[in-house]
Design a protein around this motif. Structure first.
Motif, PDB file in Angstrom:
ATOM      1  N   GLU A 198       0.878  -1.333   0.011  1.00 42.47           N
ATOM      2  CA  GLU A 198      -0.070  -0.165   0.125  1.00 42.47           C
ATOM      3  C   GLU A 198       0.738   1.097  -0.078  1.00 42.47           C
ATOM      4  O   GLU A 198       1.981   1.399   0.625  1.00 42.47           O
ATOM      5  N   LYS A 199       0.231   2.364  -0.655  1.00 44.71           N
ATOM      6  CA  LYS A 199       1.239   3.492  -0.861  1.00 44.71           C
ATOM      7  C   LYS A 199       0.529   4.646  -0.360  1.00 44.71           C
ATOM      8  O   LYS A 199       0.674   5.769  -0.483  1.00 44.71           O
ATOM      9  N   ASP A 200      -0.687   4.546   0.302  1.00 44.12           N
ATOM     10  CA  ASP A 200      -1.508   5.628   0.743  1.00 44.12           C
ATOM     11  C   ASP A 200      -2.298   5.086   1.958  1.00 44.12           C
ATOM     12  O   ASP A 200      -3.056   4.161   1.918  1.00 44.12           O
ATOM     13  N   LEU A 201      -1.725   5.864   3.163  1.00 45.82           N
ATOM     14  CA  LEU A 201      -2.703   5.495   4.458  1.00 45.82           C
ATOM     15  C   LEU A 201      -3.325   6.624   5.092  1.00 45.82           C
ATOM     16  O   LEU A 201      -3.846   6.663   6.184  1.00 45.82           O
ATOM     17  N   SER A 202      -3.469   7.647   4.234  1.00 46.49           N
ATOM     18  CA  SER A 202      -4.162   8.741   4.629  1.00 46.49           C
ATOM     19  C   SER A 202      -5.606   8.634   5.279  1.00 46.49           C
ATOM     20  O   SER A 202      -5.880   9.526   5.929  1.00 46.49           O
ATOM     21  N   ARG A 203      -6.187   7.631   4.820  1.00 40.28           N
ATOM     22  CA  ARG A 203      -7.599   7.607   5.266  1.00 40.28           C
ATOM     23  C   ARG A 203      -7.697   6.838   6.589  1.00 40.28           C
ATOM     24  O   ARG A 203      -9.142   6.729   7.060  1.00 40.28           O
ATOM     25  N   PHE A 204      -6.762   6.443   7.060  1.00 42.68           N
ATOM     26  CA  PHE A 204      -6.686   5.782   8.433  1.00 42.68           C
ATOM     27  C   PHE A 204      -6.490   6.776   9.792  1.00 42.68           C
ATOM     28  O   PHE A 204      -5.292   7.596   9.423  1.00 42.68           O
ATOM     29  N   ASP A 205      -6.898   6.703  10.757  1.00 42.06           N
ATOM     30  CA  ASP A 205      -6.637   7.306  11.983  1.00 42.06           C
ATOM     31  C   ASP A 205      -5.400   6.734  12.643  1.00 42.06           C
ATOM     32  O   ASP A 205      -4.840   7.363  13.560  1.00 42.06           O
ATOM     33  N   GLY A 206      -5.408   5.453  12.668  1.00 40.47           N
ATOM     34  CA  GLY A 206      -4.454   4.682  13.512  1.00 40.47           C
ATOM     35  C   GLY A 206      -3.896   3.547  12.810  1.00 40.47           C
ATOM     36  O   GLY A 206      -4.557   3.040  11.902  1.00 40.47           O
ATOM     37  N   ILE A 207      -2.621   3.065  12.910  1.00 43.83           N
ATOM     38  CA  ILE A 207      -1.857   2.359  12.080  1.00 43.83           C
ATOM     39  C   ILE A 207      -1.495   1.307  13.305  1.00 43.83           C
ATOM     40  O   ILE A 207      -0.929   1.645  14.165  1.00 43.83           O
ATOM     41  N   LEU A 208      -1.708  -0.070  12.733  1.00 40.55           N
ATOM     42  CA  LEU A 208      -1.366  -1.258  13.692  1.00 40.55           C
ATOM     43  C   LEU A 208      -0.426  -2.198  12.850  1.00 40.55           C
ATOM     44  O   LEU A 208      -0.595  -2.642  11.867  1.00 40.55           O
ATOM     45  N   LEU A 209       0.570  -2.453  13.509  1.00 45.18           N
ATOM     46  CA  LEU A 209       1.593  -3.384  12.955  1.00 45.18           C
ATOM     47  C   LEU A 209       1.770  -4.738  14.090  1.00 45.18           C
ATOM     48  O   LEU A 209       2.097  -4.671  14.673  1.00 45.18           O
ATOM     49  N   PRO A 210       1.253  -5.684  13.509  1.00 44.75           N
ATOM     50  CA  PRO A 210       0.967  -7.166  14.144  1.00 44.75           C
ATOM     51  C   PRO A 210       2.019  -7.820  14.241  1.00 44.75           C
ATOM     52  O   PRO A 210       3.126  -7.785  13.646  1.00 44.75           O
ATOM     53  N   GLY A 211       2.052  -8.798  15.073  1.00 45.28           N
ATOM     54  CA  GLY A 211       3.322  -9.745  15.175  1.00 45.28           C
ATOM     55  C   GLY A 211       3.104 -10.894  14.158  1.00 45.28           C
ATOM     56  O   GLY A 211       2.299 -10.950  13.039  1.00 45.28           O
ATOM     57  N   GLY A 212       4.165 -11.721  14.214  1.00 49.21           N
ATOM     58  CA  GLY A 212       4.430 -12.786  13.252  1.00 49.21           C
ATOM     59  C   GLY A 212       5.724 -12.831  12.980  1.00 49.21           C
ATOM     60  O   GLY A 212       6.521 -12.674  13.534  1.00 49.21           O
ATOM     61  N   PHE A 213       5.928 -13.427  11.646  1.00 52.76           N
ATOM     62  CA  PHE A 213       7.375 -13.544  11.151  1.00 52.76           C
ATOM     63  C   PHE A 213       7.545 -13.004   9.817  1.00 52.76           C
ATOM     64  O   PHE A 213       7.664 -13.732   8.680  1.00 52.76           O
ATOM     65  N   SER A 214       7.453 -11.687   9.664  1.00 51.15           N
ATOM     66  CA  SER A 214       7.425 -10.940   8.241  1.00 51.15           C
ATOM     67  C   SER A 214       8.894 -11.159   7.588  1.00 51.15           C
ATOM     68  O   SER A 214       9.653 -11.269   8.094  1.00 51.15           O
ATOM     69  N   TYR A 215       8.472 -11.972   6.203  1.00 51.39           N
ATOM     70  CA  TYR A 215       9.351 -12.521   5.339  1.00 51.39           C
ATOM     71  C   TYR A 215      10.362 -13.336   6.147  1.00 51.39           C
ATOM     72  O   TYR A 215      11.688 -13.442   5.761  1.00 51.39           O
ATOM     73  N   GLY A 216       9.799 -14.246   7.078  1.00 49.51           N
ATOM     74  CA  GLY A 216      10.422 -15.304   7.555  1.00 49.51           C
ATOM     75  C   GLY A 216      11.590 -14.945   8.554  1.00 49.51           C
ATOM     76  O   GLY A 216      12.231 -15.703   9.080  1.00 49.51           O
ATOM     77  N   ASP A 217      11.494 -13.740   9.115  1.00 44.41           N
ATOM     78  CA  ASP A 217      12.555 -13.227   9.913  1.00 44.41           C
ATOM     79  C   ASP A 217      14.111 -13.342   9.318  1.00 44.41           C
ATOM     80  O   ASP A 217      14.936 -13.332  10.294  1.00 44.41           O
ATOM     81  N   TYR A 218      14.096 -13.453   8.045  1.00 44.59           N
ATOM     82  CA  TYR A 218      15.478 -13.536   7.451  1.00 44.59           C
ATOM     83  C   TYR A 218      16.303 -12.167   7.759  1.00 44.59           C
ATOM     84  O   TYR A 218      15.660 -10.952   8.082  1.00 44.59           O
ATOM     85  N   LEU A 219      17.510 -12.229   7.820  1.00 52.57           N
ATOM     86  CA  LEU A 219      18.628 -11.294   8.272  1.00 52.57           C
ATOM     87  C   LEU A 219      18.351 -11.021   9.779  1.00 52.57           C
ATOM     88  O   LEU A 219      18.921 -11.710  10.426  1.00 52.57           O
ATOM     89  N   ARG A 220      17.343 -10.337  10.030  1.00 49.60           N
ATOM     90  CA  ARG A 220      16.945  -9.877  11.332  1.00 49.60           C
ATOM     91  C   ARG A 220      15.386  -9.683  11.272  1.00 49.60           C
ATOM     92  O   ARG A 220      14.968  -9.340  10.226  1.00 49.60           O
ATOM     93  N   CYS A 221      14.641  -9.992  12.436  1.00 48.94           N
ATOM     94  CA  CYS A 221      13.504  -9.582  12.711  1.00 48.94           C
ATOM     95  C   CYS A 221      13.104  -8.220  12.264  1.00 48.94           C
ATOM     96  O   CYS A 221      13.516  -7.461  12.598  1.00 48.94           O
ATOM     97  N   GLY A 222      12.382  -7.984  11.138  1.00 43.19           N
ATOM     98  CA  GLY A 222      11.926  -7.000  10.726  1.00 43.19           C
ATOM     99  C   GLY A 222      12.769  -6.110   9.855  1.00 43.19           C
ATOM    100  O   GLY A 222      12.462  -4.875   9.239  1.00 43.19           O
ATOM    101  N   ALA A 223      13.956  -6.795   9.385  1.00 43.89           N
ATOM    102  CA  ALA A 223      14.952  -6.006   8.737  1.00 43.89           C
ATOM    103  C   ALA A 223      14.674  -5.774   7.317  1.00 43.89           C
ATOM    104  O   ALA A 223      15.005  -4.765   6.597  1.00 43.89           O
ATOM    105  N   ILE A 224      13.925  -6.969   6.881  1.00 35.81           N
ATOM    106  CA  ILE A 224      13.320  -6.331   5.323  1.00 35.81           C
ATOM    107  C   ILE A 224      11.971  -5.756   5.173  1.00 35.81           C
ATOM    108  O   ILE A 224      11.757  -5.172   4.549  1.00 35.81           O
ATOM    109  N   SER A 225      11.251  -6.048   6.008  1.00 30.19           N
ATOM    110  CA  SER A 225       9.695  -5.180   6.206  1.00 30.19           C
ATOM    111  C   SER A 225      10.076  -3.947   6.285  1.00 30.19           C
ATOM    112  O   SER A 225       9.158  -2.983   5.890  1.00 30.19           O
ATOM    113  N   ARG A 226      10.992  -3.216   6.795  1.00 31.21           N
ATOM    114  CA  ARG A 226      11.554  -1.822   6.876  1.00 31.21           C
ATOM    115  C   ARG A 226      11.470  -1.284   5.646  1.00 31.21           C
ATOM    116  O   ARG A 226      11.133   0.108   5.505  1.00 31.21           O
ATOM    117  N   PHE A 227      11.793  -1.925   4.599  1.00 34.59           N
ATOM    118  CA  PHE A 227      11.880  -1.453   3.283  1.00 34.59           C
ATOM    119  C   PHE A 227      10.585  -1.682   2.438  1.00 34.59           C
ATOM    120  O   PHE A 227      10.372  -1.248   1.190  1.00 34.59           O
TER     121      PHE A 227
END
Length: 227
Positions: free
Chosen positions: A36-65
Motif C-alpha cells: 500500500e502507498k496511501d494510509l491517509s484514510r486511516f486514523d491509527g496504524i497497527l503493525l501486528p506480530g508474526g514472522f514477516s519475510y520469515g525473519d530473515y537477516l534480522r526480525c523486521g529488517a526486510i519489512s522496513r523496506f
C-alpha cells in the motif's frame, strides 16, 4: 476511528488484531497490504506480530523496506497513533521509528505464556485508561524479545518517560525489564507482549483492551468539534 492492520508476508497475528478492533473495541478496521502507498484514510496504524519475510537477516529488517513503511513514517510524523506488537515492534526498531534493538531471548528459547506487566507511564495515548504502576496480564510469544539499548539511551528513555511497560518478572533479559517503549512524541508505541490477545476474559485477560480504548479516547478528545 478507523484503523489499518498492516499485513506483511509472514504476518500471523493480523487476524487477532483485526478481531480485537472490530469485535471487542467496536471501531472500524481494514487489512492493508505491505504494498500500500496511501494510509491517509486511516486514523491509527497497527503493525501486528508474526514472522514477516520469515525473519530473515534480522526480525523486521526486510519489512522496513516495504512500500507501506513510507506511509507509516508519514503517519507517525503527523502524530497519528502507531502501534507495533511483537514483530511489529521489531519493525519499528529496524525502521528507526523507535530507538534500540532486539536480541534473542536470554535463554535462547521461544517464550509463550501470559505475563504480568507494570504500567510505567499512564499518560500516553496508549495507556491513559490504566492507573500508574497498575499490574496487568498480557501474553507474550517471541524468540527475539530481548530489548537492548546503551546506558545513555536508557537514561534518555527514563528522562523522557518513554518506557510504557515493564515486565514484573523479566522473561527474556530485556534491559531494565522493558516490555514496551514510545517515541519522544508519545504517538508511536512498540511492545513485545500481545494486547490483542488479552481483550476478553474468555482469553484469560481483558487487560489489553484498555490499551486500545486509550487510543480511541485520546483520538476523540483531539477531534471534538466545538461550535
Amino acid at each position: 476511528m478507523k484503523f489499518a492492520v498492516i499485513v506483511f508476508p509472514g504476518s500471523n497475528c493480523d487476524v487477532d488484531m483485526y478481531h480485537a478492533i472490530k469485535d471487542e473495541l467496536g471501531e472500524e478496521v481494514e487489512y492493508v497490504r505491505h504494498t500500500e502507498k496511501d494510509l491517509s484514510r486511516f486514523d491509527g496504524i497497527l503493525l501486528p506480530g508474526g514472522f514477516s519475510y520469515g525473519d530473515y537477516l534480522r526480525c523486521g529488517a526486510i519489512s522496513r523496506f516495504a512500500n507501506v513503511m513510507e506511509e507509516v513514517q508519514k503517519a507517525a510524523k503527523a502524530g497519528k497513533p502507531v502501534l507495533g506488537v511483537c514483530n511489529g515492534f521489531q519493525i519499528l526498531l529496524e525502521s528507526g521509528l523507535l530507538p534500540g534493538a532486539m536480541q534473542r531471548n536470554e535463554n535462547l528459547k521461544f517464550i509463550c505464556e501470559p505475563l504480568t506487566l507494570v504500567v510505567e507511564n499512564n499518560k500516553t495515548m496508549f495507556t491513559n485508561a490504566y492507573k500508574e504502576k497498575q499490574e496487568i496480564t498480557i501474553p507474550v510469544a517471541h524468540g527475539e524479545g530481548n530489548y537492548y539499548c546503551s546506558e545513555e539511551l536508557l537514561e534518555e528513555l527514563e528522562e523522557n518517560n518513554q518506557i510504557a511497560f515493564r515486565y514484573k518478572d523479566n522473561p527474556n533479559g530485556s534491559v531494565s525489564d522493558i516490555a514496551g517503549i514510545t517515541n519522544k512524541e508519545g504517538n508511536v508505541l512498540g511492545m513485545m507482549p500481545h494486547p490483542e490477545r488479552a481483550v476478553s476474559e474468555l482469553l484469560g485477560s481483558a487487560d489489553g483492551l484498555q490499551l486500545f480504548q486509550s487510543i480511541v479516547r485520546q483520538w476523540r478528545e483531539n477531534h471534538v468539534i466545538t461550535s
